[in-house]
Design an enzyme around this catalytic site. Structure first.
Site, short mmCIF file in Angstrom:
data_model
loop_
_atom_site.label_atom_id
_atom_site.label_comp_id
_atom_site.label_asym_id
_atom_site.label_seq_id
_atom_site.Cartn_x
_atom_site.Cartn_y
_atom_site.Cartn_z
CE1 TYR A 59 -3.82 -1.23 -4.74
CE2 TYR A 59 -4.44 -3.48 -4.80
CZ TYR A 59 -4.22 -2.39 -4.02
OH TYR A 59 -4.26 -2.47 -2.82
CE LYS A 93 -3.64 0.60 -1.10
NZ LYS A 93 -4.38 0.12 0.20
CE1 TYR A 129 -5.11 1.40 4.16
CE2 TYR A 129 -3.28 0.34 5.72
CZ TYR A 129 -3.71 0.86 4.65
OH TYR A 129 -2.94 0.32 3.66
CB SER A 175 -1.07 -0.03 1.17
OG SER A 175 -2.04 -0.89 0.96
CB VAL A 217 0.02 -5.86 4.19
CG1 VAL A 217 -1.35 -5.26 4.73
CG2 VAL A 217 -0.21 -6.12 2.57
N1 GLN Z 1 -1.68 -5.32 -1.97
C1 GLN Z 1 -2.26 -5.22 -0.72
C2 GLN Z 1 -3.95 -5.42 -0.87
O1 GLN Z 1 -4.42 -4.93 -2.06
C3 GLN Z 1 -2.05 -4.20 -0.28
C4 GLN Z 1 -2.96 -3.46 1.07
C5 GLN Z 1 -1.95 -2.92 2.22
O2 GLN Z 1 -0.53 -3.03 1.99
N2 GLN Z 1 -2.48 -2.50 3.23
O3 GLN Z 1 -4.58 -6.06 -0.16
#
Ligand code: GLN
Length: 391
Positions: A188, A66, A240, A63, A258
């Site tokens: 993505y 992003k 989050y 993430s 993550v």
């Molecule tokens: N690739 C992960 C997902 O889409 C990224 C989520 C994250 O890092 N929080 O679930």
């Protein structure tokens, strides 16, 4: 050892014993990752990158990609067109929630999965490879080196990514995807699988901290406006459903992933990144969060901390043949302008009516805020002929 490295090392030692939390279970390749690496890096205004711990270990951005893909979308399409597809409100929900606005179906923000998939779908390109290549080029410009995709992690997420695919179908049903479902989701997944080290992440974060200019390569990657938009959204949505508490306790706009990475931006000061794969219940790295929290408090980096230099600008007074010149240096904002005006008022009052004129020279200022200029112009005009402004 460099004194700053010593300091960073001390923080690392402090958080090392914390082994609570677990690697992300829902992406098989991440579930099996070594949970122990621990690393920490800071990138400075002059492009120095200081790092400690397992700073050469590569991991996938997840993430953390992003905000940087958001930067690309803002750069290519402008704010209004991006906001037509995705909101900018904290969702208060987990990263993979179906946080879609009632009526429009817009995802809450670009940093939860639904919003990130919508953002990625806006990146132009005829096929997945072209879109991915443009995204990887942007991420590489932020990092200052060519980045690559970990194919195994990509395949692992793609093979198990039904929830994200479902989100994309929902977005498509609302007419919010800029492409078909497949190109959006596969691109993505690829951006999430881009490999970095903490040193790369610190430079990427510093590029946001310094208004879009990479402090190592000196390349302008995005405009100051785009960098500011991205950092603003990070400050309200980057962690989050713990974003509010993070802002309170740490006070630095941040983004987690993550795989255990975390970036935090200290505007105009530095970029910081930490890495440790075990995650808390929100999906944020336990030790990386602890590191950044500790650094922010030890260094007094909370963005809402008072800044004296802003209120008391650099002032140099020259008594010359043609009168007094007051030279202003550094950055002059509203509070600093008020300081200058008060000082001039007192000087004019003390000198009496027939004293020689004072010239205020604002030409050497590194930055003159519009509010400060307005204050100077109106307040100095009110002092009559006694003070002249040169700007
Ligand atoms: N690739 C992960 C997902 O889409 C990224 C989520 C994250 O890092 N929080 O679930």
């Amino acid at each position: 050892m460099h004194p700053i490295l010593q300091l960073l090392d001390g923080v690392l030692d402090e958080v090392r014993p914390r082994t609570e939390g677990a690697t992300a279970a829902y992406i098989p390749e991440l579930a099996h990752a070594d949970p122990d690496p621990l690393a920490f890096a800071v990138a400075t205004a002059r492009g120095r990158v200081l790092s400690v711990g397992d700073d050469r270990v590569e991991f996938t951005m997840q993430s953390i990609s992003k905000p940087f893909v958001l930067a690309l979308a803002l750069h290519e399409l402008g704010r209004d067109r991006v906001l037509a597809h995705v909101g900018v409100e904290p969702s208060g929900e987990p990263f993979n929630a179906i946080s879609l606005e009632e009526g429009t179906g817009r995802p809450a923000n670009p940093l939860v999965n639904a919003g990130a998939i919508a953002t990625t779908s806006l990146i132009a390109g005829d096929d997945i490879d072209t879109r991915t290549a443009r995204i990887v080029a942007m991420l590489s410009a932020f990092a200052g080196r060519s980045l690559w995709i970990d194919e195994a992690v990509y395949r692992s997420e793609s093979a198990t990514g039904d929830r994200n695919r479902a989100l994309a179908h929902l977005l498509r049903s609302y007419g919010l995807l800029g492409s078909e479902v497949d190109p959006a989701v596969e691109t993505y997944f690829r951006q999430c699988a881009v490999l970095v080290t903490v040193r790369d992440l610190a430079v990427m974060s510093a590029t946001l901290a310094f208004g879009g200019v990479n402090p190592v390569t000196r390349e302008r990657v995005v405009s100051e406006d785009v960098a500011r938009d991205v950092v603003s959204i990070m400050s309200s949505c980057g962690m989050y459903d713990s974003s509010g508490e993070w802002m309170l306790r740490v006070g630095l706009p941040a983004k987690s992933g993550v795989s255990g990475g975390l970036v935090a931006v200290s505007p105009s000061q530095f970029g910081v990144a930490a890495f440790s794969p075990r995650l808390d219940a929100h999906g944020n790295s336990v030790r990386a969060s602890a590191i950044v929290e500790r650094l922010a408090s030890d260094f007094g980096m909370h963005v809402f901390e008072p800044h004296e230099a802003v209120a008391e600008p650099g002032i140099e007074v020259d008594e010359g043949a043609e009168g007094t010149t007051v030279r202003l240096g550094g950055e002059l904002g509203f509070a600093g302008a008020e300081f200058v005006v008060t000082m001039l008022r007192e000087t004019v009052a003390a000198r009496g009516a027939d004293a020689a004129a004072i010239t205020v020279d604002a030409r050497e200022l590194a930055r003159l805020h519009p509010a400060a200029l307005a204050v100077l112009r109106t307040e100095l005009a009110a002092l009559g002929g006694a003070v002249r402004l040169r700007d």
